[in-house]
Design a protein around this motif. Structure first.
Motif, PDB file in Angstrom:
ATOM      1  N   GLY A  49      44.205  48.690  48.386  1.00  0.00           N
ATOM      2  CA  GLY A  49      44.099  50.064  48.864  1.00  0.00           C
ATOM      3  C   GLY A  49      44.368  51.081  47.775  1.00  0.00           C
ATOM      4  N   VAL A  50      45.417  50.864  47.007  1.00  0.00           N
ATOM      5  CA  VAL A  50      45.772  51.822  45.961  1.00  0.00           C
ATOM      6  C   VAL A  50      44.727  51.827  44.845  1.00  0.00           C
ATOM      7  CG1 VAL A  50      47.454  52.311  44.148  1.00  0.00           C
ATOM      8  CG2 VAL A  50      48.238  51.800  46.444  1.00  0.00           C
ATOM      9  N   ILE A  51      44.314  50.657  44.404  1.00  0.00           N
ATOM     10  CA  ILE A  51      43.374  50.600  43.272  1.00  0.00           C
ATOM     11  C   ILE A  51      42.007  51.173  43.645  1.00  0.00           C
ATOM     12  CG2 ILE A  51      42.090  49.014  41.789  1.00  0.00           C
ATOM     13  CD1 ILE A  51      44.645  47.291  41.744  1.00  0.00           C
ATOM     14  N   VAL A  52      41.463  50.752  44.763  1.00  0.00           N
ATOM     15  CA  VAL A  52      40.155  51.273  45.179  1.00  0.00           C
ATOM     16  C   VAL A  52      40.270  52.759  45.540  1.00  0.00           C
ATOM     17  CG1 VAL A  52      38.315  51.075  46.907  1.00  0.00           C
ATOM     18  CG2 VAL A  52      39.291  49.028  45.879  1.00  0.00           C
ATOM     19  N   GLY A  53      41.395  53.138  46.146  1.00  0.00           N
ATOM     20  CA  GLY A  53      41.607  54.550  46.467  1.00  0.00           C
ATOM     21  C   GLY A  53      41.639  55.422  45.234  1.00  0.00           C
ATOM     22  N   VAL A  54      42.271  54.964  44.178  1.00  0.00           N
ATOM     23  CA  VAL A  54      42.302  55.736  42.929  1.00  0.00           C
ATOM     24  C   VAL A  54      40.907  55.856  42.337  1.00  0.00           C
ATOM     25  CG1 VAL A  54      43.092  55.634  40.527  1.00  0.00           C
ATOM     26  CG2 VAL A  54      44.715  55.309  42.366  1.00  0.00           C
ATOM     27  N   GLY A  55      40.130  54.774  42.402  1.00  0.00           N
ATOM     28  CA  GLY A  55      38.762  54.851  41.891  1.00  0.00           C
ATOM     29  C   GLY A  55      37.905  55.837  42.663  1.00  0.00           C
ATOM     30  N   ILE A  56      38.010  55.820  43.979  1.00  0.00           N
ATOM     31  CA  ILE A  56      37.230  56.756  44.801  1.00  0.00           C
ATOM     32  C   ILE A  56      37.720  58.184  44.585  1.00  0.00           C
ATOM     33  CG2 ILE A  56      36.717  57.429  47.190  1.00  0.00           C
ATOM     34  CD1 ILE A  56      36.719  54.422  47.858  1.00  0.00           C
ATOM     35  N   PRO A  65      31.488  57.876  37.340  1.00  0.00           N
ATOM     36  CA  PRO A  65      31.365  56.835  38.363  1.00  0.00           C
ATOM     37  C   PRO A  65      31.795  55.449  37.879  1.00  0.00           C
ATOM     38  CG  PRO A  65      29.390  58.195  38.321  1.00  0.00           C
ATOM     39  CD  PRO A  65      30.231  58.604  37.150  1.00  0.00           C
ATOM     40  N   ALA A  66      31.978  55.298  36.575  1.00  0.00           N
ATOM     41  CA  ALA A  66      32.462  54.023  36.047  1.00  0.00           C
ATOM     42  C   ALA A  66      33.858  53.717  36.567  1.00  0.00           C
ATOM     43  CB  ALA A  66      32.467  54.059  34.527  1.00  0.00           C
ATOM     44  N   TRP A  67      34.599  54.740  36.975  1.00  0.00           N
ATOM     45  CA  TRP A  67      35.937  54.515  37.542  1.00  0.00           C
ATOM     46  C   TRP A  67      35.866  53.592  38.749  1.00  0.00           C
ATOM     47  CZ3 TRP A  67      41.073  55.949  37.000  1.00  0.00           C
ATOM     48  CH2 TRP A  67      41.373  56.716  35.889  1.00  0.00           C
ATOM     49  N   GLN A  70      35.096  49.973  37.701  1.00  0.00           N
ATOM     50  CA  GLN A  70      36.246  49.334  37.071  1.00  0.00           C
ATOM     51  C   GLN A  70      37.331  48.998  38.090  1.00  0.00           C
ATOM     52  OE1 GLN A  70      37.249  52.227  34.107  1.00  0.00           O
ATOM     53  NE2 GLN A  70      35.714  51.484  32.657  1.00  0.00           N
ATOM     54  N   THR A  71      37.606  49.910  39.001  1.00  0.00           N
ATOM     55  CA  THR A  71      38.664  49.642  39.986  1.00  0.00           C
ATOM     56  C   THR A  71      38.247  48.548  40.962  1.00  0.00           C
ATOM     57  OG1 THR A  71      37.915  51.488  41.368  1.00  0.00           O
ATOM     58  CG2 THR A  71      39.707  51.922  39.814  1.00  0.00           C
ATOM     59  N   ILE A  72      36.974  48.480  41.305  1.00  0.00           N
ATOM     60  CA  ILE A  72      36.522  47.407  42.183  1.00  0.00           C
ATOM     61  C   ILE A  72      36.597  46.063  41.454  1.00  0.00           C
ATOM     62  CG2 ILE A  72      34.464  46.460  43.328  1.00  0.00           C
ATOM     63  CD1 ILE A  72      33.861  49.288  44.295  1.00  0.00           C
ATOM     64  N   ALA A  73      36.322  46.046  40.160  1.00  0.00           N
ATOM     65  CA  ALA A  73      36.450  44.805  39.387  1.00  0.00           C
ATOM     66  C   ALA A  73      37.908  44.343  39.347  1.00  0.00           C
ATOM     67  CB  ALA A  73      35.920  45.008  37.969  1.00  0.00           C
ATOM     68  N   VAL A  74      38.819  45.273  39.125  1.00  0.00           N
ATOM     69  CA  VAL A  74      40.244  44.927  39.115  1.00  0.00           C
ATOM     70  C   VAL A  74      40.688  44.467  40.503  1.00  0.00           C
ATOM     71  CG1 VAL A  74      42.569  45.869  38.832  1.00  0.00           C
ATOM     72  CG2 VAL A  74      40.803  46.410  37.174  1.00  0.00           C
ATOM     73  N   ALA A  75      40.215  45.145  41.548  1.00  0.00           N
ATOM     74  CA  ALA A  75      40.576  44.758  42.916  1.00  0.00           C
ATOM     75  C   ALA A  75      40.042  43.364  43.240  1.00  0.00           C
ATOM     76  CB  ALA A  75      40.017  45.785  43.904  1.00  0.00           C
ATOM     77  N   GLY A  76      38.839  43.052  42.798  1.00  0.00           N
ATOM     78  CA  GLY A  76      38.296  41.714  43.009  1.00  0.00           C
ATOM     79  C   GLY A  76      39.107  40.649  42.294  1.00  0.00           C
ATOM     80  N   PHE A  77      39.543  40.946  41.079  1.00  0.00           N
ATOM     81  CA  PHE A  77      40.386  40.022  40.336  1.00  0.00           C
ATOM     82  C   PHE A  77      41.696  39.775  41.080  1.00  0.00           C
ATOM     83  CE2 PHE A  77      43.681  39.278  37.111  1.00  0.00           C
ATOM     84  CZ  PHE A  77      43.193  38.112  36.553  1.00  0.00           C
ATOM     85  N   LEU A  78      42.313  40.844  41.575  1.00  0.00           N
ATOM     86  CA  LEU A  78      43.556  40.698  42.345  1.00  0.00           C
ATOM     87  C   LEU A  78      43.332  39.916  43.634  1.00  0.00           C
ATOM     88  CD1 LEU A  78      45.311  44.153  42.010  1.00  0.00           C
ATOM     89  CD2 LEU A  78      46.147  41.956  41.221  1.00  0.00           C
ATOM     90  N   LEU A  79      42.233  40.168  44.283  1.00  0.00           N
ATOM     91  CA  LEU A  79      41.931  39.478  45.533  1.00  0.00           C
ATOM     92  C   LEU A  79      41.776  37.978  45.311  1.00  0.00           C
ATOM     93  CD1 LEU A  79      41.381  40.053  48.529  1.00  0.00           C
ATOM     94  CD2 LEU A  79      38.973  40.222  47.958  1.00  0.00           C
TER      95      LEU A  79
END
Length: 132
Positions: A49-56, A65-67, A70-79
């Protein structure tokens, strides 16, 4: 404020709420296994929630829009990595002999190990080979 900024802020607040639940789980749960399960699930949701929220939110504030990519890539890695690392830690705790809470009624891993041991002994292997 535009809709992306508001959506991002709401996701950050939801993620923060899940972090709070994770903290409560660490305090309230009776043993290491329940604590790890509670902390892993809620901290993973909180991080997402925090990572994707910061990107949006960043895209809504006019950043590149690269934000969001990048945040979705990091969120996927965490997931992918949070549940795997928690599983490894819980399995190591179990093999180390850390006891379950006295109120635990099911120990499926012990049942699995017992059936595996019986199957290997029936096959003629020694107990030293079974323990590895």
């Amino acid at each position: 404020m535009n809709a992306l900024s508001i959506t991002g802020e709401i996701l950050v607040l939801i993620g923060t709420f899940f972090y709070f639940l994770s903290t409560l789980g660490l305090i309230r749960m009776p043993d290491v296994y329940n604590r790890m399960q509670t902390a892993t699930k809620s901290a993973t949701l909180g991080s997402l929630g925090v990572i994707v929220g910061v990107g949006i939110w960043a895209v809504g504030k006019g950043y590149s829009p690269a934000w969001i990519v990048q945040t979705i890539a990091v969120a996927g890695f965490l997931l992918l990595t949070n549940p795997i690392s928690a599983h490894a830690l819980i399995r190591a705790a179990y093999k180390r002999g850390i006891p379950l809470w006295h109120g635990s009624v099911v120990d499926k891993y012990a049942e699995h190990l017992a059936s595996k041991t019986q199957a290997k002994k029936a096959g003629g292997e020694t107990s030293e080979e079974v323990s590895e």
